[in-house]
Design a protein around this motif. Structure first.
Motif, mmCIF file in Angstrom:
data_model
loop_
_atom_site.group_PDB
_atom_site.id
_atom_site.type_symbol
_atom_site.label_atom_id
_atom_site.label_comp_id
_atom_site.label_asym_id
_atom_site.label_seq_id
_atom_site.Cartn_x
_atom_site.Cartn_y
_atom_site.Cartn_z
ATOM 1 N N THR A 30 0.819 -1.210 0.000
ATOM 2 C CA THR A 30 0.000 0.000 0.000
ATOM 3 C C THR A 30 0.854 1.262 0.000
ATOM 4 O OG1 THR A 30 -0.155 0.002 2.441
ATOM 5 C CG2 THR A 30 -1.895 -1.151 1.217
ATOM 6 N N GLY A 33 4.119 3.653 -4.733
ATOM 7 C CA GLY A 33 3.525 4.697 -5.552
ATOM 8 C C GLY A 33 4.564 5.748 -5.880
ATOM 9 N N PRO A 34 4.134 6.925 -6.337
ATOM 10 C CA PRO A 34 5.090 7.980 -6.722
ATOM 11 C C PRO A 34 6.062 8.367 -5.612
ATOM 12 C CG PRO A 34 2.896 8.505 -7.526
ATOM 13 C CD PRO A 34 2.738 7.295 -6.644
#
Length: 210
Positions: A30, A33-34
């Motif tokens: 989770t 990401g970026p």
């Protein structure tokens, strides 16, 4: 008072813990990401050291992460918040990076350390399961872990949460290694001892995935 457990009950508890740990480790995804990629780029491009810190069980994870980062070509070391607040902060320079690990992000000692460390270093990276914590608010780069409710024993002992943080730091370690162009031959050169040094030439991958 000691409790006598039936064979089946003992195994049921063990399975529950192992399954909760597995779910927590998977939940580390989770945080991908970026921001994760930018953190790896910062570490790969940085010319300074990486100070990894945390208190309690997070401190043990931080110590492990510092070792593995160094093994994989990113110069890193562990410093406890307590030692940092007793003068250890003097080790930091403007080109250095700080990584802080904390499930709750509410440790007064760690937060005070990070407030001061942030002014002495290039940037502060925070790994936490509490995105609205004081520690998270100090971060230049925040990597929030969204963990299952049963990740930790009794919601008290940092079992699954610490494994999730360790898994995320492992991912950072290898992505950063690849970004640095630090090959397995270099890993083996600085790790000549033990089974790794003895067997590593045969076991290391021929090339890194891109």
């Amino acid at each position: 008072m000691k409790t006598s457990l039936e064979y089946s009950s003992a195994l049921a508890i063990a399975r529950r813990v192992i399954q909760a740990n597995g779910s927590a480790v998977t939940a580390a995804e989770t945080a991908l990401g970026p921001a994760f990629v930018q953190v790896c780029r910062e570490l790969a491009d940085g010319s300074g050291k990486v100070l990894v810190t945390g208190s309690g069980t997070s401190g043990a994870v931080a110590m492990r992460a510092a070792h593995l980062l160094s093994v994989a070509g990113t110069p890193a070391f562990y410093l406890s918040p307590a030692d940092g607040l007793h003068g250890g902060l003097g080790v930091l320079r403007a080109e250095d990076t700080v990584i802080a690990i904390s499930k709750g992000g509410s440790s007064a000692e760690l937060n005070e350390f990070c407030k001061r460390a942030r002014t002495l270093s290039r940037c502060l990276i925070v790994v936490t399961a509490t995105a609205d914590s004081e520690l998270a608010s100090l971060a230049d780069y925040l990597l929030p872990l969204k963990l299952p409710a049963d990740a930790d024993l009794g919601a008290i002992i940092a079992t699954g949460s610490s494994l999730a943080a360790a898994a995320l730091l492992d991912a950072i370690t290898d992505v950063t290694r690849v970004m640095r162009g630090y090959g397995w031959d270099q890993v083996l050169y600085t790790h000549p001892a033990g089974a790794v040094g003895r067997d590593g030439v045969c076991l290391a991958p021929a090339a890194d995935d891109e």
